[in-house]
Design a protein around this motif. Structure first.
Motif, PDB file in Angstrom:
ATOM      1  N   GLU A 277       0.830  -1.208   0.000  1.00  0.00           N
ATOM      2  CA  GLU A 277       0.000   0.000   0.000  1.00  0.00           C
ATOM      3  C   GLU A 277       0.870   1.265   0.000  1.00  0.00           C
ATOM      4  O   GLU A 277       0.540   2.257  -0.644  1.00  0.00           O
ATOM      5  N   LYS A 278       2.000   1.208   0.701  1.00  0.00           N
ATOM      6  CA  LYS A 278       2.902   2.349   0.805  1.00  0.00           C
ATOM      7  C   LYS A 278       3.882   2.416  -0.377  1.00  0.00           C
ATOM      8  O   LYS A 278       4.730   3.297  -0.424  1.00  0.00           O
ATOM      9  N   GLY A 279       3.787   1.459  -1.295  1.00  0.00           N
ATOM     10  CA  GLY A 279       4.685   1.451  -2.446  1.00  0.00           C
ATOM     11  C   GLY A 279       6.115   1.099  -2.095  1.00  0.00           C
ATOM     12  O   GLY A 279       7.053   1.516  -2.773  1.00  0.00           O
ATOM     13  N   GLN A 280       6.291   0.335  -1.013  1.00  0.00           N
ATOM     14  CA  GLN A 280       7.639   0.010  -0.537  1.00  0.00           C
ATOM     15  C   GLN A 280       8.177  -1.308  -1.089  1.00  0.00           C
ATOM     16  O   GLN A 280       9.291  -1.693  -0.766  1.00  0.00           O
ATOM     17  N   LEU A 281       7.371  -2.013  -1.892  1.00  0.00           N
ATOM     18  CA  LEU A 281       7.813  -3.294  -2.443  1.00  0.00           C
ATOM     19  C   LEU A 281       7.771  -3.258  -3.965  1.00  0.00           C
ATOM     20  O   LEU A 281       6.801  -2.775  -4.551  1.00  0.00           O
ATOM     21  N   SER A 282       8.802  -3.795  -4.586  1.00  0.00           N
ATOM     22  CA  SER A 282       8.792  -3.938  -6.044  1.00  0.00           C
ATOM     23  C   SER A 282       7.903  -5.120  -6.404  1.00  0.00           C
ATOM     24  O   SER A 282       7.594  -5.960  -5.545  1.00  0.00           O
ATOM     25  N   THR A 283       7.516  -5.214  -7.665  1.00  0.00           N
ATOM     26  CA  THR A 283       6.698  -6.361  -8.080  1.00  0.00           C
ATOM     27  C   THR A 283       7.457  -7.665  -7.859  1.00  0.00           C
ATOM     28  O   THR A 283       6.867  -8.667  -7.478  1.00  0.00           O
ATOM     29  N   ALA A 284       8.765  -7.650  -8.075  1.00  0.00           N
ATOM     30  CA  ALA A 284       9.578  -8.853  -7.855  1.00  0.00           C
ATOM     31  C   ALA A 284       9.572  -9.257  -6.379  1.00  0.00           C
ATOM     32  O   ALA A 284       9.494 -10.451  -6.054  1.00  0.00           O
ATOM     33  N   GLU A 285       9.661  -8.264  -5.486  1.00  0.00           N
ATOM     34  CA  GLU A 285       9.636  -8.562  -4.048  1.00  0.00           C
ATOM     35  C   GLU A 285       8.281  -9.127  -3.623  1.00  0.00           C
ATOM     36  O   GLU A 285       8.208 -10.063  -2.825  1.00  0.00           O
ATOM     37  N   ILE A 286       7.210  -8.548  -4.153  1.00  0.00           N
ATOM     38  CA  ILE A 286       5.859  -9.035  -3.843  1.00  0.00           C
ATOM     39  C   ILE A 286       5.733 -10.490  -4.278  1.00  0.00           C
ATOM     40  O   ILE A 286       5.285 -11.349  -3.514  1.00  0.00           O
ATOM     41  N   GLU A 287       6.143 -10.750  -5.500  1.00  0.00           N
ATOM     42  CA  GLU A 287       6.035 -12.110  -6.047  1.00  0.00           C
ATOM     43  C   GLU A 287       6.864 -13.101  -5.232  1.00  0.00           C
ATOM     44  O   GLU A 287       6.397 -14.207  -4.917  1.00  0.00           O
ATOM     45  N   LEU A 288       8.066 -12.697  -4.860  1.00  0.00           N
ATOM     46  CA  LEU A 288       8.944 -13.575  -4.088  1.00  0.00           C
ATOM     47  C   LEU A 288       8.372 -13.853  -2.695  1.00  0.00           C
ATOM     48  O   LEU A 288       8.293 -15.002  -2.260  1.00  0.00           O
ATOM     49  N   LEU A 289       7.964 -12.807  -1.990  1.00  0.00           N
ATOM     50  CA  LEU A 289       7.439 -12.966  -0.627  1.00  0.00           C
ATOM     51  C   LEU A 289       6.184 -13.832  -0.603  1.00  0.00           C
ATOM     52  O   LEU A 289       6.073 -14.769   0.187  1.00  0.00           O
ATOM     53  N   ILE A 290       5.241 -13.517  -1.464  1.00  0.00           N
ATOM     54  CA  ILE A 290       3.988 -14.270  -1.458  1.00  0.00           C
ATOM     55  C   ILE A 290       4.223 -15.679  -2.004  1.00  0.00           C
ATOM     56  O   ILE A 290       3.652 -16.644  -1.491  1.00  0.00           O
ATOM     57  N   GLY A 291       5.105 -15.795  -2.979  1.00  0.00           N
ATOM     58  CA  GLY A 291       5.474 -17.125  -3.478  1.00  0.00           C
ATOM     59  C   GLY A 291       6.071 -17.988  -2.370  1.00  0.00           C
ATOM     60  O   GLY A 291       5.743 -19.168  -2.240  1.00  0.00           O
ATOM     61  N   ASP A 292       6.928 -17.390  -1.549  1.00  0.00           N
ATOM     62  CA  ASP A 292       7.513 -18.114  -0.412  1.00  0.00           C
ATOM     63  C   ASP A 292       6.440 -18.473   0.621  1.00  0.00           C
ATOM     64  O   ASP A 292       6.465 -19.548   1.213  1.00  0.00           O
ATOM     65  N   LEU A 293       5.522 -17.559   0.845  1.00  0.00           N
ATOM     66  CA  LEU A 293       4.443 -17.794   1.818  1.00  0.00           C
ATOM     67  C   LEU A 293       3.568 -18.968   1.408  1.00  0.00           C
ATOM     68  O   LEU A 293       3.233 -19.815   2.244  1.00  0.00           O
ATOM     69  N   VAL A 294       3.170 -19.018   0.138  1.00  0.00           N
ATOM     70  CA  VAL A 294       2.204 -20.041  -0.281  1.00  0.00           C
ATOM     71  C   VAL A 294       2.847 -21.409  -0.563  1.00  0.00           C
ATOM     72  O   VAL A 294       2.148 -22.345  -0.925  1.00  0.00           O
ATOM     73  N   LYS A 295       4.151 -21.521  -0.346  1.00  0.00           N
ATOM     74  CA  LYS A 295       4.832 -22.818  -0.502  1.00  0.00           C
ATOM     75  C   LYS A 295       4.356 -23.820   0.540  1.00  0.00           C
ATOM     76  O   LYS A 295       4.311 -25.011   0.293  1.00  0.00           O
ATOM     77  N   SER A 296       4.062 -23.317   1.739  1.00  0.00           N
ATOM     78  CA  SER A 296       3.635 -24.207   2.825  1.00  0.00           C
ATOM     79  C   SER A 296       2.135 -24.036   3.070  1.00  0.00           C
ATOM     80  O   SER A 296       1.558 -22.987   2.777  1.00  0.00           O
ATOM     81  N   LYS A 297       1.536 -25.057   3.622  1.00  0.00           N
ATOM     82  CA  LYS A 297       0.095 -25.032   3.931  1.00  0.00           C
ATOM     83  C   LYS A 297      -0.207 -23.905   4.934  1.00  0.00           C
ATOM     84  O   LYS A 297      -1.140 -23.131   4.721  1.00  0.00           O
TER      85      LYS A 297
END
Length: 178
Positions: free
Chosen positions: A29-49
């Motif tokens: 929301e604050k524009g502090q994450l790049s699209t690559a960072e968003i994809e990486l963080l959420i990708g890492d999050l959804v790896k586990s149940k």
């Protein structure tokens, strides 16, 4: 845009995943994450149940409008763990649809409305994510709601959904079948 110090720890708990998703959404929301960072963080999050469950709980119920128009990086992140994401999206669609009925019966229109928001956000993710197995799983859920048999029979029975709730779940699925 500054780089983030956010990261997903191994063996993240459900509660930690909720908290981290909230931090990620605040940074988005604050524009502090790049699209690559968003994809990486959420990708890492959804790896586990636990990570995926926590992500969906926080993301789909958040009061901000971020989840109303997910970015391509969100879709790509979800596509990186098709098995976990598919199961949770399908079950989420059923649960939030049935909860609309439950809350309406209890004259709790505010909570029913929140469940409707979660349903529309879940539907948007289902429509936007490119996971080949997802359509088949949605069809399986539909079959279980209409025939009382199939892969989602136990799931539906465990939650004790009645005929009206099953009908609402079917109505949520029908636009996704075409």
């Amino acid at each position: 845009m500054k780089s983030t110090s956010l990261s997903v720890k191994e063996n993240i708990t459900f509660e930690e995943a909720i908290a981290l998703t909230q931090e990620i959404m605040f940074a988005m929301e604050k524009g502090q994450l790049s699209t690559a960072e968003i994809e990486l963080l959420i990708g890492d999050l959804v790896k586990s149940k636990n990570g995926a469950r926590g992500f969906f709980v926080a993301y789909l119920t958040d009061s901000r409008t971020l989840a109303d128009s997910p970015s391509p990086s969100i879709f790509r992140a979800l596509e990186s763990s098709p098995e976990t994401v598919t199961e949770l999206l399908v079950k989420n669609l059923a649960m939030c649809s049935a909860m609309v009925v439950h809350h309406q019966r209890n004259q709790d229109q505010e909570t029913a409305s929140q469940s409707e928001t979660v349903r529309s956000r879940t539907t948007r993710l289902i429509k936007g994510v490119d996971i080949p197995s997802l359509k088949g799983e949605i069809e399986e859920l539909y079959q279980s709601t209409t025939t009382g048999v199939g892969n989602y029979k136990q799931f539906l029975e465990r939650w004790g959904y009645d005929d009206e709730q099953l009908k609402v779940i079917q109505q949520a699925i029908e636009p996704l079948l075409s």
